[in-house]
Design a protein around this motif. Sequence first.
Motif, PDB file in Angstrom:
ATOM      1  N   TYR A   1       0.816  -1.224   0.000  1.00 52.42           N
ATOM      2  CA  TYR A   1       0.000   0.000   0.000  1.00 52.42           C
ATOM      3  C   TYR A   1       0.846   1.269   0.000  1.00 52.42           C
ATOM      4  O   TYR A   1       0.302   2.374   0.006  1.00 52.42           O
ATOM      5  CB  TYR A   1      -0.894   0.035   1.238  1.00 52.42           C
TER       6      TYR A   1
ATOM      7  N   TRP B   1      -3.886   4.996  -0.079  1.00 50.93           N
ATOM      8  CA  TRP B   1      -4.391   3.773   0.546  1.00 50.93           C
ATOM      9  C   TRP B   1      -4.518   3.888   2.063  1.00 50.93           C
ATOM     10  O   TRP B   1      -5.560   3.576   2.617  1.00 50.93           O
ATOM     11  CB  TRP B   1      -3.487   2.580   0.206  1.00 50.93           C
TER      12      TRP B   1
ATOM     13  N   TRP C   1     -10.186   5.563   2.629  1.00 56.73           N
ATOM     14  CA  TRP C   1      -9.403   4.518   1.970  1.00 56.73           C
ATOM     15  C   TRP C   1      -8.732   3.591   2.973  1.00 56.73           C
ATOM     16  O   TRP C   1      -8.598   2.395   2.720  1.00 56.73           O
ATOM     17  CB  TRP C   1      -8.343   5.133   1.043  1.00 56.73           C
TER      18      TRP C   1
ATOM     19  N   SER D   1      -8.769  -0.297   2.856  1.00 62.71           N
ATOM     20  CA  SER D   1      -7.513  -1.042   2.701  1.00 62.71           C
ATOM     21  C   SER D   1      -7.391  -2.172   3.721  1.00 62.71           C
ATOM     22  O   SER D   1      -6.990  -3.288   3.375  1.00 62.71           O
ATOM     23  CB  SER D   1      -6.314  -0.104   2.860  1.00 62.71           C
TER      24      SER D   1
END
Lengths: 364, 306
Positions: free
Chosen positions: B129, B150, B156, B160
């Motif tokens: 990531y 990420w 996000w 993730s």
Amino acid sequence: MPVITFKNLRKAYGSAEIIHGIDLVMEDHEFTVFVGPSGCGKSTILRMLAGLETVTSGQILMNGKDISQLEPIERDVAMVFQDYALYPHMNVAKNMSFALRLAKYPKAEISQRINNVAAMLGLETLLHRKPGQLSGGQRQRVAMGRALVRDASSLLMDEPLSNLDAKLRVQMRTELAIIRDKIEKNIIYVTHDQVEAMTLGDRIVVMREGSIQQHGTPQELFETPANKFVAGFMGMPPMNFMDATLVEENDKLLAHTACFSLPVKDLHNKHQLPSSGEVTIGIRPSALLPVVAADETSEHTLTLLIKVCEYTGSQSLLIAEANGVRVLVEVNSQPSFKVGDNIKFSVKPSDIYVFDRNTELAIY
Amino acid sequence: MKSSSLNKLTPYFFIAPAGLVLALGLLYPISYMMYASFLDWNPSQLIGEADWVGLKNYSTLWQDYAFRESLWVTLKFAFSVVLIEMILGLSLALLLDRNMRGMSALRTIFILPMMIAPIVVGLMWRYMYHPSIGVFNRTLNSFGFESIPWLSDSTWALISIIIADIWQWTPFIFILCLAALQSLPRSTLEAARMDGANAWQQAFYIKIPLMMPVLIVTLLLRLIDAFKVLEVILVMTNGGPGLSTEIIALRISRTASEFRELGVAAAMSNYLLILLLLLTLSMFLYNRFIEQHRAKSFNAIGKTSP
């Protein structure tokens, strides 16, 4: 109802061929029973007909149309499984209607069909129950009902009675025979039980190691078995076999063994006899008749030493020995026989079957 | 002692060691935690020196925004991962339940993620990531797309960690479903085929209903596990950015070690325990209700028409 034809039907797993070229015609509205010892391929043939097993080569024809590559549902066949294979999470009505619901039949027709079949099988009061709440015999009937509701032209049954206890099996066998007359269908039935085969089948196919031994009515199979295997398989208790030498004396055939000689009926196909005259003779246990003392003059008899007497009611089964060869005899329980007795028996010449000792084919 | 009474006691002697281990290893820590949750207890104090505050820890937690947020994040996380994992695991099992060449090797590869230590999984995903050198952003960039934040954007970041958890735990559901599928009676499935059910209909009307007991237990196991997840998230985001990925296990660990409030941490653990117990209980009750409901409706059907 269709005529079902197998044309040179074969099945192989890898290089091992287990069904060796079956050719068979099963007529319209006929109850055909496949019978044979376990592993003879009878269930495989049924599953190939059902579409659950692929056909390695050859054809399955229904009224002349090749169905061997079709999906099961396209073949117009319904099946009853040995372990019933009911859907455990559905009640009896849902089990029976599953195929119709999938095929999107109108509700009214589904319930009408279920009611009809339930009435025929005596399942009306069980429709809301789940398979887990049913006895073995009831489950068996539901499995049958599920197959009948579909109204397919052919009904396949894979040892449907073998999971029932002995008493229930006889009862269901009778019910099956009754149902069979009510429905216009081809029934193809697989069993290892020759009594089931004899009592239910219009025609019986005797199988052994992936080949057909004989195809005929129960009477044909019993009276004129094609070979030693069929003769030994059909009939209970099984036929006795003894090695013998056939000799022609004064235009009459005599079967000689180490300890007796018996006259044999005149054979039409004498030319099929081996030149040495060495054959196997077969005598059904019920064909051996005890010779009453007054009739001592009868010249062709065999003397048997009784080893065991199995009393079964009006009949008794004697397990006897002649010169070390075991012979089964079925007699009336009166007069009684004692273990250790030496008893004389006679056999009608027409009750003696003659088999080629090498090919095991029957000679008539 | 008479031999008959000894005989009666024999089973208890046999289970005594297990009972002892259970008492020491499970009941003792739980009662310790229960007791601690009523204390205002700093790690520098002995437990005897801590002040008894009654239910204060429990009530203050409800006014604590961070706790409520963390509970909400946990619920969002647990329910979304379990739902997606169940769907994926079950679909894969239905798809791969067949005898094909190389299938056993494929199955083994599938369960690999489960065997990796959670810390390693966390590290691995953190690198993947990574905003500039991570494989995801580099791939996106090479196709001409913008980088995705990420782990640095609050929305996000939750997505993730959900993705990473799905990657790690779908295999667990997959192997349980596969085992359940392979133990289904073959002839019942063949009967369904004879009745004209296609692959979808077999799955929905026969396979999944028959797998239901296994599916419910699997769901429960995964839910309990998802509520307690810690290491992977600790390594990947340490709860950030902000409180966006601070699941309750992480909150408990921080309350105990950073904020040095053992009593509050214990109360929080108790809330989690109660939540899981309620979840388990409601699932069993639901199951029983469904069964009774079914039996009733079937009776109704049987009385009128099929």
